[in-house]
Structure formats: C-alpha cells, structure tokens
Design an enzyme around this catalytic site. Structure first.
Site, PDB file in Angstrom:
ATOM      1  N   ASN A   7       0.878  -1.177   0.000  1.00 20.83           N
ATOM      2  CA  ASN A   7       0.000   0.000   0.000  1.00 20.83           C
ATOM      3  C   ASN A   7       0.914   1.226   0.000  1.00 20.83           C
ATOM      4  O   ASN A   7       1.450   1.618   1.033  1.00 20.83           O
ATOM      5  CB  ASN A   7      -0.888  -0.036   1.253  1.00 20.83           C
ATOM      6  CG  ASN A   7      -1.848   1.134   1.308  1.00 20.83           C
ATOM      7  OD1 ASN A   7      -1.796   2.048   0.480  1.00 20.83           O
ATOM      8  ND2 ASN A   7      -2.728   1.106   2.290  1.00 20.83           N
ATOM      9  N   ARG A  88      -2.678  -2.116  -3.312  1.00 21.60           N
ATOM     10  CA  ARG A  88      -3.874  -1.310  -3.107  1.00 21.60           C
ATOM     11  C   ARG A  88      -3.791  -0.114  -4.050  1.00 21.60           C
ATOM     12  O   ARG A  88      -2.780   0.590  -4.070  1.00 21.60           O
ATOM     13  CB  ARG A  88      -3.924  -0.817  -1.670  1.00 21.60           C
ATOM     14  CG  ARG A  88      -5.102   0.097  -1.467  1.00 21.60           C
ATOM     15  CD  ARG A  88      -5.025   0.814  -0.148  1.00 21.60           C
ATOM     16  NE  ARG A  88      -6.211   1.642  -0.011  1.00 21.60           N
ATOM     17  CZ  ARG A  88      -6.206   2.806   0.587  1.00 21.60           C
ATOM     18  NH1 ARG A  88      -5.105   3.299   1.099  1.00 21.60           N
ATOM     19  NH2 ARG A  88      -7.320   3.502   0.684  1.00 21.60           N
ATOM     20  N   HIS A 177     -13.138   2.943   0.239  1.00 19.31           N
ATOM     21  CA  HIS A 177     -13.131   1.878   1.268  1.00 19.31           C
ATOM     22  C   HIS A 177     -13.849   0.623   0.749  1.00 19.31           C
ATOM     23  O   HIS A 177     -14.365  -0.169   1.529  1.00 19.31           O
ATOM     24  CB  HIS A 177     -13.879   2.309   2.551  1.00 19.31           C
ATOM     25  CG  HIS A 177     -13.239   3.419   3.316  1.00 19.31           C
ATOM     26  ND1 HIS A 177     -13.988   4.398   3.937  1.00 19.31           N
ATOM     27  CD2 HIS A 177     -11.952   3.697   3.592  1.00 19.31           C
ATOM     28  CE1 HIS A 177     -13.196   5.250   4.556  1.00 19.31           C
ATOM     29  NE2 HIS A 177     -11.930   4.841   4.366  1.00 19.31           N
ATOM     30  N   ARG A 238     -11.961  15.744   8.041  1.00 18.88           N
ATOM     31  CA  ARG A 238     -12.708  16.103   6.819  1.00 18.88           C
ATOM     32  C   ARG A 238     -14.149  16.481   7.181  1.00 18.88           C
ATOM     33  O   ARG A 238     -14.744  15.863   8.069  1.00 18.88           O
ATOM     34  CB  ARG A 238     -12.732  14.925   5.848  1.00 18.88           C
ATOM     35  CG  ARG A 238     -11.402  14.713   5.145  1.00 18.88           C
ATOM     36  CD  ARG A 238     -11.429  13.465   4.287  1.00 18.88           C
ATOM     37  NE  ARG A 238     -10.476  12.489   4.759  1.00 18.88           N
ATOM     38  CZ  ARG A 238     -10.464  11.216   4.408  1.00 18.88           C
ATOM     39  NH1 ARG A 238     -11.369  10.741   3.576  1.00 18.88           N
ATOM     40  NH2 ARG A 238      -9.551  10.400   4.886  1.00 18.88           N
ATOM     41  N   GLU A 382      -8.317  -5.342   5.083  1.00 26.65           N
ATOM     42  CA  GLU A 382      -8.170  -5.041   3.658  1.00 26.65           C
ATOM     43  C   GLU A 382      -6.986  -5.800   3.051  1.00 26.65           C
ATOM     44  O   GLU A 382      -7.035  -6.232   1.905  1.00 26.65           O
ATOM     45  CB  GLU A 382      -8.028  -3.537   3.458  1.00 26.65           C
ATOM     46  CG  GLU A 382      -9.344  -2.812   3.748  1.00 26.65           C
ATOM     47  CD  GLU A 382      -9.202  -1.343   4.050  1.00 26.65           C
ATOM     48  OE1 GLU A 382      -9.425  -0.553   3.147  1.00 26.65           O
ATOM     49  OE2 GLU A 382      -8.860  -0.981   5.195  1.00 26.65           O
TER      50      GLU A 382
END
Ligand code: AMP
Length: 398
Positions: A7, A88, A177, A238, A382
């Site tokens: 990743n 990823r 996601h 965010r 993941e």
C-alpha cells in the site's frame, strides 16, 4: 502461497507478507519519509525493529523491504519465495469493477484516473513501478478502493449537475473503502448464517476516514463518499457533506481564502477536529468529554447523528435493513459511539445488547437474539482481501 501486499502512499509504503489461504501474516511493516530521509519499521517473529535507511524514492524503499524480508531478521530465504504482489490502488474510475492483473494497459489506466485521486494514484503507481524494478516478472495485481461500488445504479452515483460534467469530466460518485465494505459485508453475512444474496446490509466503516455503504444482495447500491473521500459523514479532519455554496460564501467573506485554502480547510482542519478544536482522534475526544469539554461533546454528537441518518437513509433506499455492520478504528473499538449511533433506531426492530457491545477485538453479534436487525462488529482486513484477490488472479501464472 506467499503474497506481498503493498500500500504505497506519496512518502510511505506499507507492506505485509502473508498467506492468503490461512491468513497468516509472516511479516509486516512500514517505510516512511520516502524522498526525505527514510525509516522502516519491521515486524516479524513477534519482534519489532526500526531502522533509518536512505530512501530517495520508492525503489530504494522496496529494495530495503526485500533485503529485510530475506535478511537475518526476515522470514524468507530469497525473494523467489514471494509468489505474487498485491497492490492497493485507490481509484479505478469506471474502468475497473474488480481486481486485475497489472500490465502496461492497467498502469496507463491508473495514470488516467490520477486527476480523480491526485494524492493517491500517482503514489500507488510508484509502488507498482518500484516492485517491477525490484522483482521483474513477478505477477502483480491491482485491488481498487472504488471497484466494489461500481455496481451502484446511476440514480445513486450521478450528481444533479449538467450532464456534461459527467460525460466530459467524469464527475460522479465513485465511493471508497470498497475493499473493506466488501469484506465486512461478507463476514457479517457468514456470521448471521444467511446467504449474502438474501440480505440488506448497511456497513459503517468508521475510522479516521469514514464511509457508510448500502449493500443489497452483496452489491454496493449506494455509498456516502463521492467523487472524492471528502463527502459523507464528518470525519477526523474532513468535513463530510456541506452545502457547496459555503465555499463561495467563505471566499466572499474573506477573499484571501483561495481554492487551495478552502480545500485544506475542508480536508485537514474540519470534521471532529475542526468542531472540537481538540483532536481528530476519538480517544482524545472521549477524554475531553469526560473533562466536560462541550465542543468535544458536540463533535461526537454531530458524527453519531450523521451516521444514524445514513443508516436510516440506506434502510429506506433498500426497502429495509437486516444487518448493520461496524468496522475500522472507531467502529470496532468505540462502544460508546456504536451505542449513540444506534440509540433511537428501535423502530427498525433493533435491540442492542449492552453487555455484548462492550466486548472488543473479534467478530461479534452485539444485538440481542430477538433483535430483528442484527448488529455485527467485524474487524476489517483489507490486506487479506488484497492477498486473496491476488492469489485468485495470479495462481495460474506461478
Ligand atoms: P482507522 O482509520 O481505522 O485506523 O481508525 C482510526 C480511528 O480509530 C482514530 O480516530 C482512533 O481514535 C479510533 N480508535 C482507535 N482505537 C479506539 C478506541 N479504543 N476507542 C475509540 N476510538 C478508537
């Protein structure tokens, strides 16, 4: 089989060497400050080491990873033992609806999607190219964050802007996601003992970044993040959904604020951090609330309220909900957050088991046995999904 899961971020590279069939993690670690100076944390045999290693680019970082994996503290004799590499990749645009073997065409497509994810896709590509240099000829697979959401119908993914914006500029909801939502919905279905095809599931991935997805019959039919991961519920830093006219209004009030400033404010200075002024970390917020901090209380109240609203909206969109899933840092650990999110949803036929809700660190049904809607906590993984997809696509090439 041994799969290296990578990743890559703009100045970091996370990695994990694992067996996709047994889910055994042989080694994992993180290269940081790539392009600045460079350091690597490496965990294997229950031991964690940290080393300063010069990493001018991702190529040196990847070389350091391979040297450590095959070195005295490593877990393999040579890199020939690595069967394949899974990457990823954040944005696959409308091109990729599932994971793919990487070739020149795929790399070109990842590059083409870069304007949609300028912070991530170029970095993901650097990770891919670094692996190609360090391990030429090794089968590699790209697993996209957006792919799972490509089943959304147009009525869910379109924005009500002029149609040109979609046709000319690819402006639409993509969602993120996806690897996590796919994994936790599957595990939740297994846990409640029903085929996923028969279930209406709302998955709540609540971490530093948060997104909620409506999974109907195993397919994503709507999700809270949008063109970018800024949309949806408030997050660590965010803002989530806001009235888009706020941007122009803020600029009119303070012309010194240009687009870059507004972007920074919305991505880095908002969310629970912006409201509380304390932290983006929910553990710090819990502590501040205990000490009587009203704004920390407000930040958490706003977060839980918006998550609850999405659950209600997605139950309406699917014509019901059978399972609600909580995952990621806050979703897995924040029992108080789960309780607050679910409070008042009894009208759906949902009853939380308060004692079970306090348990941690495992797949767990936390609703009472008579609850019509099952609530399940699923630790996300993941990396495992990336390794499994990589195995499925690369096994015939090895
Ligand atoms: P993630 O992005 O999935 O790594 O999640 C990070 C978030 O999980 C941070 O906001 C942490 O505060 C939160 N988190 C981690 N552990 C806990 C915990 N024990 N209780 C509440 N929140 C937690």
């Amino acid at each position: 089989m041994k799969v290296l899961v990578v990743n890559a971020g703009s100045s970091s590279l996370k990695f994990q060497l694992m067996d996709p069939e047994t889910a055994e993690v042989m080694a994992k670690g993180l290269c940081e400050r790539i392009g600045i100076d460079g350091s690597m944390t490496f965990e294997a045999h229950g031991e964690k080491i940290k080393e300063e290693i010069a990493m001018p680019t991702h190529v040196e970082a990847m070389t350091a990873v391979l040297e450590t994996l095959t070195g005295p503290k490593g877990v393999i004799q040579s890199m020939d033992e690595i069967d394949a590499v899974g990457h990823r990749v954040v944005h696959g645009g409308e091109i990729y609806t599932e994971s793919v073997l990487i070739d020149d065409e795929v790399k070109e497509a990842i590059k083409k999607c870069s304007p949609l994810s300028p912070l991530h896709n170029p970095a993901n590509l650097m990770g891919i190219e670094a692996c190609e240099k360090a391990m030429p000829g090794k089968p590699m697979v790209a697993v996209f964050d957006t792919a799972f959401h490509q089943t959304m119908p147009a009525k869910a993914f379109m924005y009500a802007l002029p149609y040109d914006c979609y046709e000319k500029y690819s402006v639409r909801r993509y969602g993120f996601h996806g690897t996590s939502h796919r994994y936790v919905s599957q595990i939740a279905a297994e846990t409640v003992g029903k085929p996923i095809e028969d279930l209406k599931i709302v998955t709540c991935h609540l971490g530093n970044g948060s997104s909620i997805t409506a999974v109907d019959g195993g397919k994503s039919v709507d999700t809270s993040m949008g063109l970018t991961p800024l949309a949806g519920v408030p997050m660590g830093t965010r803002c989530g959904d806001i009235d888009p006219a706020i941007l122009r209004y803020l600029h009119q009030q303070n012309p010194d604020l240009d687009f870059d400033d507004l972007d920074r404010i919305m991505n880095k200075e908002s969310g629970v951090y912006g409201i509380s002024g304390v932290s983006s970390d929910f553990r710090d917020l819990d502590k501040a609330i205990e000490e009587g901090n009203e704004r920390a209380r407000l930040a958490v109240d706003m977060f839980c309220y918006q998550v609850k609203k999405y659950i209600g909206a997605y139950a309406a969109a699917m014509g019901g909900v059978d399972v609600i899933v909580f995952t990621a840092g806050v979703g897995e650990n924040g029992s108080n957050i789960r309780e607050q999110v679910l409070e008042g949803l009894e009208f759906l036929g949902l009853n939380l088991d308060e004692e079970k809700n306090k348990e941690r660190g495992k797949v767990n049904i936390i609703s009472t046995p008579d609850s019509k809607v099952k609530v399940v906590v699923v630790p996300t993984d993941e990396e495992l999904v990336i390794a499994q997809d990589t195995r499925a696509l690369a096994k015939d090439l090895i």
